[in-house]
Design a protein around this motif. Structure first.
Motif, PDB file in Angstrom:
ATOM      1  N   SER A 138       0.737  -2.581  -1.242  1.00 29.95           N
ATOM      2  CA  SER A 138       1.060  -3.546  -0.144  1.00 29.95           C
ATOM      3  C   SER A 138       0.381  -4.800  -0.973  1.00 29.95           C
ATOM      4  O   SER A 138      -0.627  -4.964  -1.418  1.00 29.95           O
ATOM      5  CB  SER A 138      -0.086  -3.072   0.944  1.00 29.95           C
ATOM      6  OG  SER A 138       0.617  -2.109   1.451  1.00 29.95           O
TER       7      SER A 138
ATOM      8  N   SER B   6      -3.430  -8.181   4.845  1.00 24.66           N
ATOM      9  CA  SER B   6      -4.527  -7.259   4.626  1.00 24.66           C
ATOM     10  C   SER B   6      -5.717  -7.798   5.223  1.00 24.66           C
ATOM     11  O   SER B   6      -6.825  -7.073   5.647  1.00 24.66           O
ATOM     12  CB  SER B   6      -4.976  -7.752   2.999  1.00 24.66           C
ATOM     13  OG  SER B   6      -5.580  -8.809   2.772  1.00 24.66           O
TER      14      SER B   6
ATOM     15  N   PRO C 127      -7.154  -4.106   6.923  1.00 18.35           N
ATOM     16  CA  PRO C 127      -7.617  -3.659   5.693  1.00 18.35           C
ATOM     17  C   PRO C 127      -7.441  -2.438   5.246  1.00 18.35           C
ATOM     18  O   PRO C 127      -7.361  -2.146   4.334  1.00 18.35           O
ATOM     19  CB  PRO C 127      -9.222  -4.214   6.024  1.00 18.35           C
ATOM     20  CG  PRO C 127      -9.073  -4.405   7.478  1.00 18.35           C
ATOM     21  CD  PRO C 127      -8.035  -4.780   7.893  1.00 18.35           C
TER      22      PRO C 127
ATOM     23  N   TYR D 211      -4.720  -1.653   3.569  1.00 19.62           N
ATOM     24  CA  TYR D 211      -4.659  -1.864   2.260  1.00 19.62           C
ATOM     25  C   TYR D 211      -5.458  -1.178   1.226  1.00 19.62           C
ATOM     26  O   TYR D 211      -5.133  -0.849   0.073  1.00 19.62           O
ATOM     27  CB  TYR D 211      -4.987  -3.686   1.790  1.00 19.62           C
ATOM     28  CG  TYR D 211      -3.769  -4.301   2.266  1.00 19.62           C
ATOM     29  CD1 TYR D 211      -3.431  -4.401   3.488  1.00 19.62           C
ATOM     30  CD2 TYR D 211      -3.098  -5.084   1.269  1.00 19.62           C
ATOM     31  CE1 TYR D 211      -2.242  -5.111   3.772  1.00 19.62           C
ATOM     32  CE2 TYR D 211      -2.093  -5.765   1.395  1.00 19.62           C
ATOM     33  CZ  TYR D 211      -1.418  -5.667   2.576  1.00 19.62           C
ATOM     34  OH  TYR D 211      -0.120  -6.632   2.586  1.00 19.62           O
TER      35      TYR D 211
ATOM     36  N   TYR E 281      -6.897  -7.779   0.490  1.00 18.83           N
ATOM     37  CA  TYR E 281      -5.817  -7.656  -0.743  1.00 18.83           C
ATOM     38  C   TYR E 281      -6.566  -7.527  -2.010  1.00 18.83           C
ATOM     39  O   TYR E 281      -6.498  -6.655  -3.006  1.00 18.83           O
ATOM     40  CB  TYR E 281      -4.595  -8.388  -0.402  1.00 18.83           C
ATOM     41  CG  TYR E 281      -3.625  -8.320  -1.561  1.00 18.83           C
ATOM     42  CD1 TYR E 281      -2.942  -7.241  -2.157  1.00 18.83           C
ATOM     43  CD2 TYR E 281      -3.687  -9.612  -2.595  1.00 18.83           C
ATOM     44  CE1 TYR E 281      -2.172  -7.296  -2.973  1.00 18.83           C
ATOM     45  CE2 TYR E 281      -2.685  -9.684  -3.607  1.00 18.83           C
ATOM     46  CZ  TYR E 281      -2.065  -8.476  -3.938  1.00 18.83           C
ATOM     47  OH  TYR E 281      -1.364  -8.529  -4.821  1.00 18.83           O
TER      48      TYR E 281
ATOM     49  N   SER F 143      -8.896  -4.870  -2.675  1.00 15.86           N
ATOM     50  CA  SER F 143      -8.531  -3.548  -3.074  1.00 15.86           C
ATOM     51  C   SER F 143      -8.018  -3.443  -4.381  1.00 15.86           C
ATOM     52  O   SER F 143      -8.159  -2.451  -5.088  1.00 15.86           O
ATOM     53  CB  SER F 143      -7.299  -3.317  -2.133  1.00 15.86           C
ATOM     54  OG  SER F 143      -6.214  -4.109  -2.494  1.00 15.86           O
TER      55      SER F 143
END
Ligand code: UFG
Length: 332
Positions: free
Chosen positions: A75, A81, A85, A88, A140, A143
């Motif tokens: 993603s 994001s 969250p 993600y 994002y 992650s």
């Protein structure tokens, strides 16, 4: 060579599959087609599968036994994001762990990983190089940073070796006109500008005009998708030759503001499309520009399309084609 490409039906992945396919490699694309398209896979075999399906993933990998994995599936929207969250962390972190476990179980040693400039957050020094602090300001980026840490830890006790490519702002389309970005809900600036020029959206929003930049809008380093793909080819060759894990920035080293991109988009399309200045978008960093000396020095990467006007022209040609022809309209 045998390559297993996750997310190979997506925007960057499909361009990579074409380049690796043309070079004669044997490819299996593993994609759940959530945002990708079957018609975008021009080489190799498409397996419709999800990285959360651990059993099927292992079975597919075990059957193919690739020399390397190129992991694009993720993603990728900063603002989404912030709102979601857990989505993600599940798609980008949990699924990456699934992939790594399957690779280790089947003895696949090499990985090219799609990382992002978003791992830097708001870098103190611009252009930013790979030694800068990892300080993401959105889920994002966090992650992707988490997976980089997992990769680094994993190499300490296993044979796994990887290159993590930190993409800056990937834009433009295949120079042959066969491929391009085709997301149902495009959020990227360049694609949105093209859609607005085509009249598919009523106006282009400029998210924030009060940043600490010369014209108040965010600055990004826009890299043509074919140059980014070439970085993958060079990185994989280097990785397999040296067995050396590396983290590599992928950008051109100069940035353009949102207003500059809008002006070039108007010039390239010949359309003075409507623009509306609105508030900031959650999660955006003011300036992200790459120092890509390391990529150039160790892999010999030489960008071919470092020209914003050219990048936008390829995006424009693609966008017109996408909406005038019935491509990528397959049933899901
Ligand atoms: N923007 C607008 N209007 C739009 C869309 C974007 O003003 O309609 C602005 C954004 O606020 C941002 C800039 O244009 O300032 C670029 O936004 P994009 O959505 O095109 O790209 P991002 O910078 O948010 O993210 C992209 C990738 C990430 C990557 C990041 C690194 O999607 O994966 O670049 O720079 F991490």
């Amino acid at each position: 060579m045998k390559l297993f490409v996750t997310g190979g039906a997506g925007y960057i992945g499909s361009h990579a599959v074409k380049a690796f396919g043309r070079a004669g490699h044997d490819i299996v694309v593993y994609d759940n087609l959530s945002t990708g398209h079957e018609g975008a896979v021009l080489y190799g075999k498409l397996v419709r599968g999800d990285l959360s399906d651990v059993e099927f993933l292992l079975k597919t990998l075990d059957k193919f036994r690739p020399d390397a994995v190129i992991h694009f599936a993720a993603s990728i929207q900063v603002e989404e994001s912030v709102r979601k969250p857990l989505l993600y962390y599940r798609n980008n972190v949990v699924n990456a762990v699934n992939l790594l476990e399957a690779m280790l179980k089947t003895g696949v040693r090499y990985l090219i990983y799609s990382s992002t400039a978003a791992v830097y957050g708001m870098p103190k020094k611009i252009p930013v190089n790979e030694t800068a602090a990892i300080n993401p300001i959105n889920p994002y980026g966090a992650s992707k940073a988490a997976v980089e840490q997992i990769l680094s830890d994993t190499t300490k006790t296993t044979d796994l070796r990887y290159n993590s490519l930190r993409y800056f702002n990937v834009a433009g389309a295949d120079t042959d006109g066969q491929l391009g970005q085709a997301y149902a809900d495009a959020t990227h600036l360049v694609t949105r500008a093209m859609k607005t020029a085509l009249g598919l959206t009523s106006k282009l929003a400029i998210y924030g005009t009060d940043y600490q930049t010369p014209d108040g809008t965010c600055i990004r380093d826009y890299i043509h998708v074919n140059d980014l793909v070439d970085a993958h080819i060079k990185a994989l060759n280097h990785l397999m030759k040296t067995n050396e894990s590396n983290v590599l920035n992928c950008g051109y080293g100069h940035g353009f503001s949102v207003r500059e991109v809008v002006n070039v988009a108007k010039k390239v399309t010949g359309i003075d499309f409507p623009v509306a200045e609105t508030g900031r978008r959650a999660g955006d960093a003011p300036v992200l520009v790459a120092d890509s000396k390391k990529l150039k020095n160790i892999t010999g990467w030489k960008p071919q399309h470092d020209d914003l006007e050219f990048i936008l022209k390829t995006a424009w040609e693609w966008e017109k084609k996408l909406h005038s022809q019935d491509i990528f309209k397959e049933k899901k």
